[in-house]
Design an enzyme around this catalytic site. Sequence first.
Site, mmCIF file in Angstrom:
data_model
loop_
_atom_site.group_PDB
_atom_site.id
_atom_site.type_symbol
_atom_site.label_atom_id
_atom_site.label_comp_id
_atom_site.label_asym_id
_atom_site.label_seq_id
_atom_site.Cartn_x
_atom_site.Cartn_y
_atom_site.Cartn_z
ATOM 1 N N SER A 19 -4.042 46.586 64.927
ATOM 2 C CA SER A 19 -5.034 45.535 64.709
ATOM 3 C C SER A 19 -4.524 44.197 65.250
ATOM 4 O O SER A 19 -4.423 44.028 66.465
ATOM 5 C CB SER A 19 -5.403 45.464 63.224
ATOM 6 O OG SER A 19 -6.488 44.604 63.001
ATOM 7 N N HIS A 22 -10.533 48.149 65.659
ATOM 8 C CA HIS A 22 -11.511 48.620 64.661
ATOM 9 C C HIS A 22 -12.920 48.705 65.254
ATOM 10 O O HIS A 22 -13.904 48.373 64.600
ATOM 11 C CB HIS A 22 -11.554 47.669 63.458
ATOM 12 C CG HIS A 22 -10.225 47.323 62.874
ATOM 13 N ND1 HIS A 22 -9.401 48.258 62.284
ATOM 14 C CD2 HIS A 22 -9.574 46.122 62.806
ATOM 15 C CE1 HIS A 22 -8.303 47.657 61.846
ATOM 16 N NE2 HIS A 22 -8.379 46.372 62.172
#
Length: 262
Positions: free
Chosen positions: A162, A197
């Site tokens: 991330s 994501h």
Amino acid sequence: MEQSTIVALGGGGFSMPESGQSAIDDYLLERASLVREARETDMCSTDTRDTDTRGTGAHHHRGGGGASLLPRVCFVPTASGDNPDYIQRFETAFAGRAETSVLSLFGQSPWNYEDPTTLLDVDLIYVGGGSTANLLSLWRRHGVDDIMAEAAAGGTILAGISAGANCWFEASSTDSFGPLAPLTDGLGFISGSVCPHYHGEPGRAETFRKWIGTGQLPGPGLAIDDHAAVVFENLVATSVMVESAEANAYTVDSRSDTRLEL
């Protein structure tokens, strides 16, 4: 940086499954083990040449004859504010499989502050998720950005989840400021923009395409799902790894996304 390995995870690794087990992490450990073995071989070769020059029978080896050949893995949890639960999850997942360490810039006990130059002595640097903006600010303040580049040029593998994936790129999609927003001052080790994501969080896909269309982010961009990772060798994407049937990576323009095939 032209001789480097960077692995960008859209989400997942040890941080998502309850078991802490991850096929992507297994791959990272395999690669880190190869780095460790190569460095040990090189050190032994250097020591042998030194021994021949000195004309003695002594042979020096890092850590002595019982030195562990487990890969040295350093977790960098800056983006989460050195969250202790996150750190513990890392240490549990890698226990017995690596020599683990933590680079703490917040100096929280029991890890305390570490000199960032210790990153030059590890085989894999694993950057955790959280706030990309805060990560970049602190790294630059502490000189970690330059040390990361030096470590990668020396053969250390860079990986991250991330925010830990966003940081390597020129630009990215981030929720560092609350709502999703474009961020354009990444480290720039890898050109272009990235979105983690991608199908795992509401709004990620739509906003990423919009920002590429308006020029707020450079396109085409790279989007990475949870449980997927893109491997960059010498700053070029060479492979995609997935841990679930639904996970993929994509090249994205203003109108559509196309599954990344390498």
